[in-house]
Write a protein that holds these residues in place. Structure first.
Motif, PDB file in Angstrom:
ATOM      1  N   LEU A 115      29.323  21.155  82.449  1.00  0.00           N
ATOM      2  CA  LEU A 115      29.666  20.262  83.550  1.00  0.00           C
ATOM      3  C   LEU A 115      28.535  20.187  84.572  1.00  0.00           C
ATOM      4  CD1 LEU A 115      32.071  18.537  84.558  1.00  0.00           C
ATOM      5  CD2 LEU A 115      32.824  20.531  85.860  1.00  0.00           C
ATOM      6  N   ARG A 116      28.265  18.972  85.061  1.00  0.00           N
ATOM      7  CA  ARG A 116      27.201  18.773  86.057  1.00  0.00           C
ATOM      8  C   ARG A 116      27.746  18.068  87.301  1.00  0.00           C
ATOM      9  NH1 ARG A 116      25.554  21.985  83.144  1.00  0.00           N
ATOM     10  NH2 ARG A 116      23.681  21.988  81.867  1.00  0.00           N
ATOM     11  N   ASP A 117      28.980  18.361  87.651  1.00  0.00           N
ATOM     12  CA  ASP A 117      29.645  17.686  88.761  1.00  0.00           C
ATOM     13  C   ASP A 117      29.859  18.668  89.909  1.00  0.00           C
ATOM     14  OD1 ASP A 117      31.191  16.237  90.498  1.00  0.00           O
ATOM     15  OD2 ASP A 117      32.702  15.643  89.047  1.00  0.00           O
ATOM     16  N   ASN A 118      29.109  18.498  90.993  1.00  0.00           N
ATOM     17  CA  ASN A 118      29.240  19.392  92.147  1.00  0.00           C
ATOM     18  C   ASN A 118      30.647  19.357  92.739  1.00  0.00           C
ATOM     19  OD1 ASN A 118      26.707  20.525  92.182  1.00  0.00           O
ATOM     20  ND2 ASN A 118      25.840  19.012  93.585  1.00  0.00           N
ATOM     21  N   THR A 119      31.253  18.178  92.730  1.00  0.00           N
ATOM     22  CA  THR A 119      32.588  18.048  93.324  1.00  0.00           C
ATOM     23  C   THR A 119      33.576  18.971  92.629  1.00  0.00           C
ATOM     24  OG1 THR A 119      32.170  15.742  93.922  1.00  0.00           O
ATOM     25  CG2 THR A 119      34.470  16.447  93.812  1.00  0.00           C
ATOM     26  N   GLN A 120      33.543  18.991  91.313  1.00  0.00           N
ATOM     27  CA  GLN A 120      34.480  19.848  90.578  1.00  0.00           C
ATOM     28  C   GLN A 120      34.179  21.324  90.795  1.00  0.00           C
ATOM     29  OE1 GLN A 120      35.854  18.719  86.603  1.00  0.00           O
ATOM     30  NE2 GLN A 120      34.521  16.920  86.723  1.00  0.00           N
ATOM     31  N   HIS A 121      32.912  21.698  90.769  1.00  0.00           N
ATOM     32  CA  HIS A 121      32.554  23.109  90.964  1.00  0.00           C
ATOM     33  C   HIS A 121      32.976  23.600  92.349  1.00  0.00           C
ATOM     34  CE1 HIS A 121      30.632  23.733  87.205  1.00  0.00           C
ATOM     35  NE2 HIS A 121      29.596  22.955  87.423  1.00  0.00           N
ATOM     36  N   VAL A 122      32.645  22.828  93.374  1.00  0.00           N
ATOM     37  CA  VAL A 122      32.966  23.241  94.740  1.00  0.00           C
ATOM     38  C   VAL A 122      34.480  23.283  94.940  1.00  0.00           C
ATOM     39  CG1 VAL A 122      32.785  22.592  97.171  1.00  0.00           C
ATOM     40  CG2 VAL A 122      30.788  22.394  95.686  1.00  0.00           C
ATOM     41  N   SER A 123      35.169  22.256  94.468  1.00  0.00           N
ATOM     42  CA  SER A 123      36.628  22.217  94.626  1.00  0.00           C
ATOM     43  C   SER A 123      37.291  23.375  93.898  1.00  0.00           C
ATOM     44  CB  SER A 123      37.171  20.880  94.106  1.00  0.00           C
ATOM     45  OG  SER A 123      36.624  19.797  94.816  1.00  0.00           O
ATOM     46  N   ALA A 124      36.832  23.663  92.679  1.00  0.00           N
ATOM     47  CA  ALA A 124      37.425  24.752  91.896  1.00  0.00           C
ATOM     48  C   ALA A 124      37.215  26.102  92.586  1.00  0.00           C
ATOM     49  CB  ALA A 124      36.831  24.767  90.493  1.00  0.00           C
ATOM     50  N   LEU A 125      36.015  26.329  93.096  1.00  0.00           N
ATOM     51  CA  LEU A 125      35.745  27.609  93.762  1.00  0.00           C
ATOM     52  C   LEU A 125      36.567  27.752  95.039  1.00  0.00           C
ATOM     53  CD1 LEU A 125      31.882  27.757  93.250  1.00  0.00           C
ATOM     54  CD2 LEU A 125      33.558  29.337  92.269  1.00  0.00           C
ATOM     55  N   LEU A 126      36.685  26.678  95.810  1.00  0.00           N
ATOM     56  CA  LEU A 126      37.514  26.730  97.017  1.00  0.00           C
ATOM     57  C   LEU A 126      38.980  26.950  96.656  1.00  0.00           C
ATOM     58  CD1 LEU A 126      35.950  23.825  99.125  1.00  0.00           C
ATOM     59  CD2 LEU A 126      35.703  26.284  99.517  1.00  0.00           C
ATOM     60  N   TYR A 127      39.420  26.314  95.602  1.00  0.00           N
ATOM     61  CA  TYR A 127      40.809  26.445  95.150  1.00  0.00           C
ATOM     62  C   TYR A 127      41.124  27.880  94.720  1.00  0.00           C
ATOM     63  CZ  TYR A 127      44.803  25.608  91.969  1.00  0.00           C
ATOM     64  OH  TYR A 127      46.006  25.643  91.317  1.00  0.00           O
ATOM     65  N   ILE A 128      40.262  28.435  93.887  1.00  0.00           N
ATOM     66  CA  ILE A 128      40.479  29.819  93.431  1.00  0.00           C
ATOM     67  C   ILE A 128      40.324  30.786  94.603  1.00  0.00           C
ATOM     68  CG2 ILE A 128      39.699  31.599  91.825  1.00  0.00           C
ATOM     69  CD1 ILE A 128      38.623  29.256  90.062  1.00  0.00           C
ATOM     70  N   GLY A 129      39.363  30.510  95.475  1.00  0.00           N
ATOM     71  CA  GLY A 129      39.215  31.343  96.673  1.00  0.00           C
ATOM     72  C   GLY A 129      40.449  31.289  97.549  1.00  0.00           C
ATOM     73  N   GLY A 130      41.058  30.095  97.687  1.00  0.00           N
ATOM     74  CA  GLY A 130      42.306  29.986  98.447  1.00  0.00           C
ATOM     75  C   GLY A 130      43.425  30.788  97.810  1.00  0.00           C
ATOM     76  N   ALA A 131      43.489  30.782  96.476  1.00  0.00           N
ATOM     77  CA  ALA A 131      44.516  31.562  95.782  1.00  0.00           C
ATOM     78  C   ALA A 131      44.315  33.059  96.019  1.00  0.00           C
ATOM     79  CB  ALA A 131      44.490  31.250  94.288  1.00  0.00           C
ATOM     80  N   LEU A 132      43.076  33.516  95.935  1.00  0.00           N
ATOM     81  CA  LEU A 132      42.793  34.927  96.211  1.00  0.00           C
ATOM     82  C   LEU A 132      43.107  35.274  97.663  1.00  0.00           C
ATOM     83  CD1 LEU A 132      39.429  35.417  94.279  1.00  0.00           C
ATOM     84  CD2 LEU A 132      41.584  36.584  93.796  1.00  0.00           C
ATOM     85  N   GLY A 133      42.770  34.370  98.579  1.00  0.00           N
ATOM     86  CA  GLY A 133      43.079  34.615  99.985  1.00  0.00           C
ATOM     87  C   GLY A 133      44.567  34.751 100.223  1.00  0.00           C
ATOM     88  N   ALA A 134      45.370  33.913  99.555  1.00  0.00           N
ATOM     89  CA  ALA A 134      46.825  33.998  99.707  1.00  0.00           C
ATOM     90  C   ALA A 134      47.368  35.293  99.124  1.00  0.00           C
ATOM     91  CB  ALA A 134      47.475  32.791  99.025  1.00  0.00           C
ATOM     92  N   VAL A 135      46.817  35.710  97.991  1.00  0.00           N
ATOM     93  CA  VAL A 135      47.289  36.937  97.337  1.00  0.00           C
ATOM     94  C   VAL A 135      46.988  38.171  98.186  1.00  0.00           C
ATOM     95  CG1 VAL A 135      46.734  38.466  95.402  1.00  0.00           C
ATOM     96  CG2 VAL A 135      47.320  36.081  94.971  1.00  0.00           C
TER      97      VAL A 135
END
Length: 608
Positions: free
Chosen positions: A89-109
């Motif tokens: 994958l060469r899409d910055n939008t997907q990489h950044v969104s995915a990392l923020l999403y997983i980071g949000g999940a870890l933050g909630a946990v």
């Protein structure tokens, strides 16, 4: 030094645009690996305490215990495999969104209070919406819009519950709410907010609507975090709330029925998520140490085999560009790796012995049986057999076998195969040697390679092993019955190119009806108000404002003109001429000055 795993991903996401090509892919893979090491290094306790919200007390950004670390481990392991899968994958939008999403999940946990939980909860909602929008299609835009509306509603439930709970108890601590004494409007709203994210009916349609419309990589990642973060929150906050047994049983059956009716392979897997989360929610409702540990173990294994199935489906979509079962078939010739690795996931989700699903799901069934809860146990057993129908057989059969549609494509890229291999390894390893999984469970003691003791709050220990002869035989009988049912009824299980109606029909249709109704009512009212007030009343006021000074001046000067001997037509002509001059302001400068002085004098007299 204690490092918050969520911040590794969130801060790392902001640096993604600085990298290009393969370096970016390697960088993105390294971030969840570093977060995994951060989770492993975390000592037990509360860290990162802040007091920046006046009146709400101290916020705890990082609470580390066995429950949080169990979810932290699987969140980061799965993220690593997902980013290896997405190496192409060469899409910055997907990489950044995915990392923020997983980071949000870890933050909630790892959140130690309700305010911190809510902040990371909303980070997840925003970032996950971006993963759906990233597909950049009309269907994904519509799905993302509906998705974010539902999650705004869930977030409002959660926020309102937090405010009411704080007002009631004076605390924002996030711990278990007592099922007997802790029931009030606030806790019910918090529970409702969690259930929206868990995709509990009637709020479940957002999942099957949105996840299949995400990007290939985005849907793999979406399948793992939102619902399982909600499961974590239920385990943390609502163990033993019996209403969850009912909700979980409904979810388990609901997901099976809709997955059997569905034609789209990714929608089949989406409904399967609802079914599997139902097992976990029901276990939380039972609330014993065995069932809670079973819910944690099953969430761990579910993330692995469900992501593997989504990867297999994503590989097919990547090569063929189609996702409907009526358009697929015969791909076993072209994509054998995707077939066999996807089959490992299908066997694991079906809880076939020697796979991870068997070693985790059995804990929940054992816990329900141990509490003499016959009806929940029976429903979960039926649901367990039904899983094999839709995910264990239907998905691989109609996608890779069935009628050959003539698709001759290349196998999936090597990075996709690599990501699937990692998760397939875990599916088999944790099925053969579940000890490492059992060792991280919150109530586990005396863990061996195949068994553990689960200790209740009262100190009573329950010995558990999945490898009991009677259980293995019973499970195999259920699976064989499901397989027989599938092939006997295959004529009726074949899908046609149809659309399955879910509860989203109500807000799709209702939303349009509401919009049209409001358009007619509000815009109709606007037209009436405009005609009545703008065109008439305001026009009349404007006319008065333009003519009143001239009329007033004519009225004041009429006695003067009469004194000068003007009468009838001569007076009328003078009045009209003066009125027009006054309205247009066409006076000589001297006359205007005199008139202004007179008016100022009158104002002075009247003001006194």
């Amino acid at each position: 030094m204690t490092i918050h795993p969520a911040f590794v991903l969130i801060i790392g996401a902001l640096l993604v645009p600085l990298f290009k090509g393969r370096a970016r892919s390697l960088y993105v893979i390294s971030l969840p690996v570093l977060a995994l090491l951060a989770v492993y290094a975390l000592p037990s306790g509360n860290f990162c305490n802040l007091s920046w919200l006046a009146g709400f007390g101290e916020m705890t950004l990082l609470r580390s215990d066995k429950l949080a670390k169990a979810f932290g481990f699987i969140f980061t392991i799965n993220a690593t495999a997902a980013f290896i899968y997405a190496f192409y994958l060469r899409d910055n939008t997907q990489h950044v969104s995915a990392l923020l999403y997983i980071g949000g999940a870890l933050g909630a946990v790892f959140a130690g209070d309700l305010i911190t939980l809510y902040i990371f909860w909303e980070v997840m909602a925003i970032a996950s919406t971006m993963l759906i929008l990233a597909r950049r299609s009309k269907r994904s835009f519509g799905a993302a819009f509906r998705y974010v509306l539902v999650h705004i509603l869930g977030g409002l439930f959660l926020l309102a519950g937090i405010v009411i709970t704080f007002n009631t108890s004076g605390s924002i601590a996030f711990s278990a709410f007592d099922p007997e004494t802790g029931r009030h409007a606030g806790t019910w709203l918090i529970l409702l907010g969690f259930l929206v994210n868990a995709a509990a009916p009637p709020f479940s349609a957002w999942l099957s609507d949105a996840y299949p419309e995400g990007t290939i990589t985005g849907s793999v990642i979406l399948s793992a975090y939102t619902t399982k973060t909600a499961v974590y929150a239920l385990i943390r906050g609502f163990p033993g709330w019996e209403v969850l047994m009912v909700v979980g049983c409904v979810m388990a059956l609901y997901g099976i029925i809709y997955a059997l009716l569905e034609n789209d392979m990714r929608r089949i897997l989406a409904y399967s998520i609802i079914n599997q989360v139902g097992f976990m929610v029901c276990a939380v409702g039972v609330g014993t140490a065995m069932c809670l540990d079973g819910a944690v173990a099953h969430a761990f294994c579910h993330i692995i085999y469900k992501s593997l199935l989504w990867m297999s489906a994503g590989a097919v979509l990547y090569r063929v560009g189609m996702s409907k079962c009526t358009e697929l078939g015969g791909l076993y010739k072209s994509m054998p790796w995707s077939l066999w690795l996807g089959t490992v996931g299908a066997l694991a989700i079906s809880a076939v012995p020697l796979t991870s699903g068997f070693t985790s799901k059995t804990m929940i069934l054992y816990g329900a049986a141990d509490e003499k809860l016959f009806i929940p146990w029976l429903i979960l057993e039926i649901a367990s057999a039904g899983v094999f129908l839709h995910a264990g057989i239907k998905f691989p059969y109609f996608v890779f076998f069935a009628k050959d549609r003539g698709h001759r494509v290349q196998e999936a890229p090597k990075s996709m195969i690599g990501g699937m291999l990692i998760l397939a390894f875990f599916c088999i390893f944790l099925g053969l040697f579940p000890g490492p999984l059992y060792s991280i469970l919150p109530h586990a003691q005396n863990v061996s390679a195949f068994a553990l003791d689960v200790v209740d709050v009262d100190g009573h220990a329950h010995h558990f092993t999945a490898w009991k002869f009677a259980k293995v035989i019973t499970q195999m009988q259920l699976l064989l019955l499901s397989a027989l049912t599938f092939f006997v009824w295959i004529k009726w299980l074949k899908r046609t190119d149809t659309i399955v109606l879910d509860t989203d029909w109500f807000y799709r249709r209702g939303g349009g009806f509401f919009y049209r109704t409001m358009d007619r009512v509000l815009n109709g009212a606007n037209r009436i108000v405009h005609a009545t007030f703008i065109d008439r009343f305001i026009g009349w006021i404007s006319h008065i404002a333009r003519t009143a000074p001239s009329r007033f001046a004519v009225t004041l000067l009429t006695p003067v003109w009469r004194a000068q001997g003007l009468r009838d037509k001569t007076l009328d002509a003078r009045q009209k001429a003066f009125y027009e001059d006054a309205r247009l302001g066409a006076f000589p400068v001297g006359a205007t000055a005199i008139f202004a002085v007179v008016l100022l004098g009158l104002l002075f007299l009247f003001s006194n």
